[in-house]
Write a protein that holds these residues in place. Structure first.
Motif, PDB file in Angstrom:
ATOM      1  N   GLN A  79       1.685  -6.175  19.246  1.00 22.68           N
ATOM      2  CA  GLN A  79       1.475  -5.857  17.830  1.00 22.68           C
ATOM      3  C   GLN A  79       2.432  -6.652  16.944  1.00 22.68           C
ATOM      4  OE1 GLN A  79       2.781  -1.986  16.486  1.00 22.68           O
ATOM      5  NE2 GLN A  79       1.072  -1.856  15.066  1.00 22.68           N
ATOM      6  N   ALA A  80       3.680  -6.725  17.349  1.00 21.57           N
ATOM      7  CA  ALA A  80       4.672  -7.459  16.559  1.00 21.57           C
ATOM      8  C   ALA A  80       4.306  -8.940  16.471  1.00 21.57           C
ATOM      9  CB  ALA A  80       6.061  -7.290  17.168  1.00 21.57           C
ATOM     10  N   ARG A  81       3.877  -9.542  17.593  1.00 24.32           N
ATOM     11  CA  ARG A  81       3.482 -10.954  17.583  1.00 24.32           C
ATOM     12  C   ARG A  81       2.270 -11.176  16.687  1.00 24.32           C
ATOM     13  NH1 ARG A  81       3.074 -12.581  23.651  1.00 24.32           N
ATOM     14  NH2 ARG A  81       3.123 -10.360  23.763  1.00 24.32           N
ATOM     15  N   ALA A  82       1.291 -10.278  16.771  1.00 25.60           N
ATOM     16  CA  ALA A  82       0.085 -10.417  15.945  1.00 25.60           C
ATOM     17  C   ALA A  82       0.444 -10.323  14.463  1.00 25.60           C
ATOM     18  CB  ALA A  82      -0.937  -9.351  16.316  1.00 25.60           C
ATOM     19  N   LEU A  83       1.309  -9.393  14.110  1.00 27.97           N
ATOM     20  CA  LEU A  83       1.695  -9.245  12.709  1.00 27.97           C
ATOM     21  C   LEU A  83       2.519 -10.437  12.227  1.00 27.97           C
ATOM     22  CD1 LEU A  83       2.380  -5.426  12.514  1.00 27.97           C
ATOM     23  CD2 LEU A  83       0.503  -6.692  11.470  1.00 27.97           C
ATOM     24  N   ARG A  84       3.378 -10.988  13.102  1.00 24.14           N
ATOM     25  CA  ARG A  84       4.125 -12.195  12.725  1.00 24.14           C
ATOM     26  C   ARG A  84       3.169 -13.363  12.486  1.00 24.14           C
ATOM     27  NH1 ARG A  84       8.044 -10.299  16.385  1.00 24.14           N
ATOM     28  NH2 ARG A  84       7.180 -11.536  18.069  1.00 24.14           N
ATOM     29  N   PHE A  85       2.152 -13.490  13.350  1.00 21.91           N
ATOM     30  CA  PHE A  85       1.151 -14.538  13.176  1.00 21.91           C
ATOM     31  C   PHE A  85       0.415 -14.362  11.848  1.00 21.91           C
ATOM     32  CE2 PHE A  85      -3.385 -15.566  13.524  1.00 21.91           C
ATOM     33  CZ  PHE A  85      -3.311 -16.939  13.627  1.00 21.91           C
ATOM     34  N   LEU A  86      -0.046 -13.151  11.568  1.00 25.03           N
ATOM     35  CA  LEU A  86      -0.750 -12.895  10.311  1.00 25.03           C
ATOM     36  C   LEU A  86       0.131 -13.184   9.110  1.00 25.03           C
ATOM     37  CD1 LEU A  86      -2.710  -9.621  11.125  1.00 25.03           C
ATOM     38  CD2 LEU A  86      -3.675 -11.867  10.608  1.00 25.03           C
ATOM     39  N   ARG A  87       1.392 -12.773   9.205  1.00 24.86           N
ATOM     40  CA  ARG A  87       2.321 -13.033   8.103  1.00 24.86           C
ATOM     41  C   ARG A  87       2.472 -14.538   7.865  1.00 24.86           C
ATOM     42  NH1 ARG A  87       7.352  -9.529   6.825  1.00 24.86           N
ATOM     43  NH2 ARG A  87       5.553  -8.229   6.645  1.00 24.86           N
TER      44      ARG A  87
END
Length: 150
Positions: A79-87
């Motif tokens: 989840q953290a990686r996905a949110l960093r990517f989206l950011r």
């Protein structure tokens, strides 16, 4: 060292390590404690049991507990990686809002400068763009990331 279970206003759970409970409260009041996933400083402490690492107190007759597969990806890490990517996508693209289909066509036909854009398109508009040979990709953005980036 105190290990505290924390939760942000967007329900992301994480650990924080502090010299003492007082140090945690001090940092929290100064806005220094932030969620590692969404960066919000609206953080609260979760109830938790004390953790003791006393290797000498292991009971050798206790039944062994099944060990988690350490090779399996941690859901929070994913989840953290996905949110960093989206950011990162949000930071490096221009939001053209409802004009997405129009602006994508303008860029495709060299009527506007090529750049990274994002916005809103109906499923019909997205399908029409694809039929014209214009690559588009739906990108679900969580509400937490729709707020101003820090």
């Amino acid at each position: 060292m105190k290990v505290l279970d924390l939760k942000c206003s967007h329900e992301h759970r994480f650990e924080g390590w502090f010299a003492s409970t007082e140090e945690f409260e001090s940092q929290l009041s100064r806005g220094l404690v932030a969620c590692p996933v969404c960066s919000t400083v609206e953080v609260s402490r979760m109830p938790s049991a004390p953790r003791l690492n006393l290797s000498s107190s292991r009971n050798v007759s206790a039944p062994s507990q099944p060990q988690a597969n350490s090779a399996a990806p941690d859901a929070n890490a994913i989840q953290a990686r996905a949110l960093r990517f989206l950011r990162e996508v949000l930071e490096k693209s221009e939001n053209v809002g409802e004009r997405f289909a129009e602006e994508a066509r303008r860029m495709h036909y060299n009527e506007a400068p090529a750049r990274n854009i994002r916005g809103v398109a109906t499923p019909e508009d997205a399908h029409a763009l694809l039929e014209e040979g214009i690559d588009v990709m739906p990108l679900p953005v969580p509400a937490a990331l729709k707020e101003p980036l820090q």
